[in-house]
Design a protein around this motif. Sequence first.
Motif, mmCIF file in Angstrom:
data_model
loop_
_atom_site.group_PDB
_atom_site.id
_atom_site.type_symbol
_atom_site.label_atom_id
_atom_site.label_comp_id
_atom_site.label_asym_id
_atom_site.label_seq_id
_atom_site.Cartn_x
_atom_site.Cartn_y
_atom_site.Cartn_z
ATOM 1 N N ALA A 124 0.838 -1.208 0.000
ATOM 2 C CA ALA A 124 0.000 0.000 0.000
ATOM 3 C C ALA A 124 0.869 1.253 0.000
ATOM 4 O O ALA A 124 0.585 2.222 -0.717
ATOM 5 N N MET A 125 1.945 1.242 0.788
ATOM 6 C CA MET A 125 2.844 2.392 0.821
ATOM 7 C C MET A 125 3.468 2.633 -0.551
ATOM 8 O O MET A 125 3.557 3.770 -1.025
ATOM 9 N N ASN A 126 3.890 1.563 -1.201
ATOM 10 C CA ASN A 126 4.518 1.686 -2.503
ATOM 11 C C ASN A 126 3.532 2.188 -3.554
ATOM 12 O O ASN A 126 3.882 2.967 -4.437
ATOM 13 N N SER A 127 2.276 1.758 -3.435
ATOM 14 C CA SER A 127 1.238 2.256 -4.337
ATOM 15 C C SER A 127 1.073 3.761 -4.183
ATOM 16 O O SER A 127 0.951 4.499 -5.168
ATOM 17 N N LEU A 128 1.085 4.222 -2.953
ATOM 18 C CA LEU A 128 0.968 5.662 -2.707
ATOM 19 C C LEU A 128 2.123 6.420 -3.342
ATOM 20 O O LEU A 128 1.924 7.480 -3.948
ATOM 21 N N GLN A 160 -5.089 11.587 -3.488
ATOM 22 C CA GLN A 160 -6.356 10.951 -3.838
ATOM 23 C C GLN A 160 -6.454 9.553 -3.231
ATOM 24 O O GLN A 160 -7.517 9.149 -2.743
ATOM 25 N N LYS A 161 -5.344 8.805 -3.253
ATOM 26 C CA LYS A 161 -5.371 7.453 -2.689
ATOM 27 C C LYS A 161 -5.540 7.489 -1.178
ATOM 28 O O LYS A 161 -6.271 6.672 -0.604
ATOM 29 N N GLY A 170 -8.437 5.854 0.832
ATOM 30 C CA GLY A 170 -8.165 4.952 1.946
ATOM 31 C C GLY A 170 -8.957 5.319 3.191
ATOM 32 O O GLY A 170 -9.435 4.433 3.918
ATOM 33 N N CYS A 171 -9.112 6.612 3.441
ATOM 34 C CA CYS A 171 -9.953 7.052 4.567
ATOM 35 C C CYS A 171 -11.390 6.585 4.365
ATOM 36 O O CYS A 171 -12.046 6.111 5.309
ATOM 37 N N GLU A 172 -11.885 6.706 3.145
ATOM 38 C CA GLU A 172 -13.238 6.223 2.833
ATOM 39 C C GLU A 172 -13.351 4.724 3.111
ATOM 40 O O GLU A 172 -14.351 4.260 3.690
ATOM 41 N N LEU A 173 -12.326 3.961 2.737
ATOM 42 C CA LEU A 173 -12.333 2.513 2.983
ATOM 43 C C LEU A 173 -12.348 2.207 4.480
ATOM 44 O O LEU A 173 -12.852 1.158 4.898
ATOM 45 N N ASP A 176 -11.509 3.672 -11.815
ATOM 46 C CA ASP A 176 -11.960 2.432 -11.179
ATOM 47 C C ASP A 176 -10.801 1.455 -11.001
ATOM 48 O O ASP A 176 -10.697 0.774 -9.978
ATOM 49 N N ALA A 177 -9.919 1.397 -11.988
ATOM 50 C CA ALA A 177 -8.766 0.493 -11.904
ATOM 51 C C ALA A 177 -7.815 0.913 -10.790
ATOM 52 O O ALA A 177 -7.282 0.067 -10.055
ATOM 53 N N GLU A 178 -7.598 2.216 -10.657
ATOM 54 C CA GLU A 178 -6.719 2.715 -9.589
ATOM 55 C C GLU A 178 -7.321 2.439 -8.220
ATOM 56 O O GLU A 178 -6.609 2.064 -7.272
ATOM 57 N N LYS A 179 -8.629 2.596 -8.114
ATOM 58 C CA LYS A 179 -9.302 2.282 -6.848
ATOM 59 C C LYS A 179 -9.166 0.804 -6.508
ATOM 60 O O LYS A 179 -8.868 0.437 -5.368
ATOM 61 N N ALA A 180 -9.378 -0.036 -7.490
ATOM 62 C CA ALA A 180 -9.299 -1.492 -7.261
ATOM 63 C C ALA A 180 -7.891 -1.893 -6.833
ATOM 64 O O ALA A 180 -7.713 -2.713 -5.920
ATOM 65 N N GLU A 181 -6.889 -1.304 -7.492
ATOM 66 C CA GLU A 181 -5.495 -1.627 -7.157
ATOM 67 C C GLU A 181 -5.174 -1.207 -5.723
ATOM 68 O O GLU A 181 -4.566 -1.962 -4.949
#
Length: 296
Positions: free
Chosen positions: A244-248, A255-256, A260-263, A280-285
């Motif tokens: 998750a850190m690397n994705s950020l 935005q991520k 993440g707060c929403e999740l 949608d793809a970025e959210k799913a990832e």
Amino acid sequence: MTQAPRLSGVMPALVTPFGDDGKIDFKAFEKLLDHLRAAGVTGWVPNGSTGEYFSQSTEERRAVLQFVKDHAQPGETLIAGTNAPATREVIAQTRMARDIGYDTVLLAPPFYTRPTPDELIHHYETVLDAVDVNLVLYSYPAKDGADIGFEVLDHLADNPRVIGIKESSGVLQRAVDIASRYDGRIQLVSGSDDIALDFMFWGAESWICGPANCMAKACCDLDRTWKAGETDRAREMMKTLYRAMNSLESGKFVQKIKYGCELQGLPVGAARAPLGPLSDAEKAEFRAAMEPILNW
């Protein structure tokens, strides 16, 4: 001026929640801060880049600083982001923060201008001369277009009000160099989230952490586990956090984090333009990367 603080623990670089009307949503903000405090954060860093200070009016920035100051409890560290493109604006923002009650500010090089080392030294000294605050430097050359090089650090290292540097270059060798060159003079503050455990190994006692907005318990647990001497367990935690850190770090950071707060059941609204929504793809990832953290 109170004595310069010894920075310790996880201090979230706070998002700024926005409502559907585009205004700051202070009810969502309060809910977020209560959640972060329950997770064990040690302080608050409003109006940094994660807080979208660049999109806010002076009145909004003042309101955020005041709200967080009012919410803070004794013993919690307060560090105000007071960055702006020009020295006189930084002084104005820093004076405002000092008047509200912030003794320490976080300052990156002024963005867009790409100051030389001599110009950057003059910038920081001018701010310190103008306002009685402690300073945490913020090294994030990928965003600011300027580096806080060793020429600058050498010059500032013996100023007792330059207390630390949040190192967000992502270059571990630079963190090691800072730790070895300025031990006992400038505190190394973790700012490259996907190598946070490496920073702890090299002596960073504090972590100014944007991801803590949406994974506070995991970040605080990592910090506590390392400090308890449980190295193997801390390494396993960092493995869980890493994806998750690397994705950020790969892009669309704000935005991520807001997603993440929403999740986490803590909706904080969308980022302001020019920052656009996630696909949608970025959210799913990012949701997949967050899964083990949501179940922490």
